[in-house]
Design a protein around this motif. Sequence first.
Motif, PDB file in Angstrom:
ATOM      1  N   CYS A   1       0.854  -1.185   0.000  1.00  0.00           N
ATOM      2  CA  CYS A   1       0.000   0.000   0.000  1.00  0.00           C
ATOM      3  C   CYS A   1       0.885   1.229   0.000  1.00  0.00           C
ATOM      4  O   CYS A   1       1.587   1.487   0.964  1.00  0.00           O
ATOM      5  CB  CYS A   1      -0.909   0.013   1.218  1.00  0.00           C
ATOM      6  SG  CYS A   1      -2.111  -1.288   1.205  1.00  0.00           S
ATOM      7  N   GLU A   2       0.827   1.980  -1.076  1.00  0.00           N
ATOM      8  CA  GLU A   2       1.704   3.139  -1.167  1.00  0.00           C
ATOM      9  C   GLU A   2       1.061   4.421  -0.668  1.00  0.00           C
ATOM     10  O   GLU A   2       1.749   5.398  -0.459  1.00  0.00           O
ATOM     11  CB  GLU A   2       2.155   3.319  -2.609  1.00  0.00           C
ATOM     12  CG  GLU A   2       3.070   2.198  -3.055  1.00  0.00           C
ATOM     13  CD  GLU A   2       3.697   2.453  -4.398  1.00  0.00           C
ATOM     14  OE1 GLU A   2       3.700   3.617  -4.842  1.00  0.00           O
ATOM     15  OE2 GLU A   2       4.168   1.493  -4.988  1.00  0.00           O
ATOM     16  N   SER A   3      -0.240   4.430  -0.526  1.00  0.00           N
ATOM     17  CA  SER A   3      -0.868   5.660  -0.063  1.00  0.00           C
ATOM     18  C   SER A   3      -1.381   5.494   1.359  1.00  0.00           C
ATOM     19  O   SER A   3      -1.783   4.413   1.778  1.00  0.00           O
ATOM     20  CB  SER A   3      -2.028   6.047  -0.983  1.00  0.00           C
ATOM     21  OG  SER A   3      -3.126   5.200  -0.775  1.00  0.00           O
ATOM     22  N   LYS A   4      -1.335   6.580   2.076  1.00  0.00           N
ATOM     23  CA  LYS A   4      -1.841   6.576   3.444  1.00  0.00           C
ATOM     24  C   LYS A   4      -3.360   6.426   3.463  1.00  0.00           C
ATOM     25  O   LYS A   4      -3.924   5.932   4.426  1.00  0.00           O
ATOM     26  CB  LYS A   4      -1.453   7.864   4.170  1.00  0.00           C
ATOM     27  CG  LYS A   4       0.025   8.086   4.290  1.00  0.00           C
ATOM     28  CD  LYS A   4       0.634   7.150   5.278  1.00  0.00           C
ATOM     29  CE  LYS A   4       2.102   7.481   5.439  1.00  0.00           C
ATOM     30  NZ  LYS A   4       2.840   6.440   6.083  1.00  0.00           N
ATOM     31  N   ALA A   5      -4.026   6.822   2.377  1.00  0.00           N
ATOM     32  CA  ALA A   5      -5.472   6.694   2.310  1.00  0.00           C
ATOM     33  C   ALA A   5      -5.885   5.229   2.350  1.00  0.00           C
ATOM     34  O   ALA A   5      -6.799   4.849   3.088  1.00  0.00           O
ATOM     35  CB  ALA A   5      -5.997   7.364   1.046  1.00  0.00           C
TER      36      ALA A   5
ATOM     37  N   TYR B   1      -9.950   6.165   5.625  1.00  0.00           N
ATOM     38  CA  TYR B   1      -9.611   6.653   4.294  1.00  0.00           C
ATOM     39  C   TYR B   1      -9.546   8.176   4.278  1.00  0.00           C
ATOM     40  O   TYR B   1      -8.623   8.762   3.701  1.00  0.00           O
ATOM     41  CB  TYR B   1     -10.625   6.167   3.257  1.00  0.00           C
ATOM     42  CG  TYR B   1     -10.325   6.692   1.879  1.00  0.00           C
ATOM     43  CD1 TYR B   1      -9.401   6.048   1.070  1.00  0.00           C
ATOM     44  CD2 TYR B   1     -10.925   7.843   1.403  1.00  0.00           C
ATOM     45  CE1 TYR B   1      -9.090   6.536  -0.188  1.00  0.00           C
ATOM     46  CE2 TYR B   1     -10.626   8.340   0.160  1.00  0.00           C
ATOM     47  CZ  TYR B   1      -9.720   7.680  -0.639  1.00  0.00           C
ATOM     48  OH  TYR B   1      -9.415   8.189  -1.878  1.00  0.00           O
TER      49      TYR B   1
ATOM     50  N   GLY C   1      -6.341   9.296   6.081  1.00  0.00           N
ATOM     51  CA  GLY C   1      -5.174   8.969   5.260  1.00  0.00           C
ATOM     52  C   GLY C   1      -5.072   9.840   4.023  1.00  0.00           C
ATOM     53  O   GLY C   1      -3.979  10.231   3.603  1.00  0.00           O
ATOM     54  N   ASN C   2      -6.206  10.162   3.421  1.00  0.00           N
ATOM     55  CA  ASN C   2      -6.208  11.021   2.231  1.00  0.00           C
ATOM     56  C   ASN C   2      -5.702  12.421   2.567  1.00  0.00           C
ATOM     57  O   ASN C   2      -4.946  13.017   1.782  1.00  0.00           O
ATOM     58  CB  ASN C   2      -7.618  11.086   1.646  1.00  0.00           C
ATOM     59  CG  ASN C   2      -7.656  11.763   0.310  1.00  0.00           C
ATOM     60  OD1 ASN C   2      -6.756  11.586  -0.510  1.00  0.00           O
ATOM     61  ND2 ASN C   2      -8.702  12.533   0.073  1.00  0.00           N
TER      62      ASN C   2
ATOM     63  N   ASP D   1      -1.985  12.210   2.816  1.00  0.00           N
ATOM     64  CA  ASP D   1      -1.399  12.165   1.470  1.00  0.00           C
ATOM     65  C   ASP D   1      -1.357  13.546   0.825  1.00  0.00           C
ATOM     66  O   ASP D   1      -0.354  13.942   0.232  1.00  0.00           O
ATOM     67  CB  ASP D   1      -2.192  11.218   0.562  1.00  0.00           C
ATOM     68  CG  ASP D   1      -1.912   9.762   0.841  1.00  0.00           C
ATOM     69  OD1 ASP D   1      -0.862   9.455   1.439  1.00  0.00           O
ATOM     70  OD2 ASP D   1      -2.748   8.924   0.447  1.00  0.00           O
ATOM     71  N   LYS D   2      -2.453  14.297   0.947  1.00  0.00           N
ATOM     72  CA  LYS D   2      -2.503  15.651   0.376  1.00  0.00           C
ATOM     73  C   LYS D   2      -1.443  16.550   1.008  1.00  0.00           C
ATOM     74  O   LYS D   2      -0.768  17.305   0.309  1.00  0.00           O
ATOM     75  CB  LYS D   2      -3.878  16.276   0.591  1.00  0.00           C
ATOM     76  CG  LYS D   2      -4.952  15.768  -0.306  1.00  0.00           C
ATOM     77  CD  LYS D   2      -6.173  16.644  -0.075  1.00  0.00           C
ATOM     78  CE  LYS D   2      -7.449  15.908  -0.230  1.00  0.00           C
ATOM     79  NZ  LYS D   2      -8.606  16.753   0.061  1.00  0.00           N
TER      80      LYS D   2
ATOM     81  N   GLN E   1       1.393  15.664   2.463  1.00  0.00           N
ATOM     82  CA  GLN E   1       2.732  15.254   2.028  1.00  0.00           C
ATOM     83  C   GLN E   1       3.020  15.699   0.601  1.00  0.00           C
ATOM     84  O   GLN E   1       4.124  16.144   0.295  1.00  0.00           O
ATOM     85  CB  GLN E   1       2.883  13.738   2.156  1.00  0.00           C
ATOM     86  CG  GLN E   1       2.985  13.275   3.583  1.00  0.00           C
ATOM     87  CD  GLN E   1       3.043  11.770   3.707  1.00  0.00           C
ATOM     88  OE1 GLN E   1       2.766  11.028   2.759  1.00  0.00           O
ATOM     89  NE2 GLN E   1       3.395  11.296   4.895  1.00  0.00           N
ATOM     90  N   THR E   2       2.033  15.601  -0.265  1.00  0.00           N
ATOM     91  CA  THR E   2       2.212  16.056  -1.647  1.00  0.00           C
ATOM     92  C   THR E   2       2.455  17.558  -1.697  1.00  0.00           C
ATOM     93  O   THR E   2       3.324  18.039  -2.421  1.00  0.00           O
ATOM     94  CB  THR E   2       0.978  15.697  -2.490  1.00  0.00           C
ATOM     95  OG1 THR E   2       0.785  14.281  -2.453  1.00  0.00           O
ATOM     96  CG2 THR E   2       1.136  16.148  -3.925  1.00  0.00           C
TER      97      THR E   2
END
Length: 97
Positions: A23-27, A69, A72-73, A76-77, A79-80
């Motif tokens: 799983c590469e995304s935290k979402a 989710y 985690g999303n 992810d946002k 970090q991006t």
Amino acid sequence: MKALVLLFTNTLLAGLLLTQNGCESKAVQGGLIGSAGGAGIGAIVGNNVHGQTAEGAAIGAGIGAISGYMIGNEIDKNQTRQRLDRLEGRKTFSNTY
């Protein structure tokens, strides 16, 4: 009650193992962990309140997956956004805790 504790423990361990592989995304990780945790808590609450363990587990898994989710999303946002700011040379505020 022993079976319920065993179910919760196995569900939680399975969720943790699944999140560590691929799983590469935290979402997605958040959804899996939330689902496992929610299922365990929902099973316990459903069993204690109405004697409906399966229904409680299903509802808890759904709520946990959605909540995990969403959290985690947002991670992810963030970090991006921080990566883009670093590439563009902007100073960013990062939590150090």
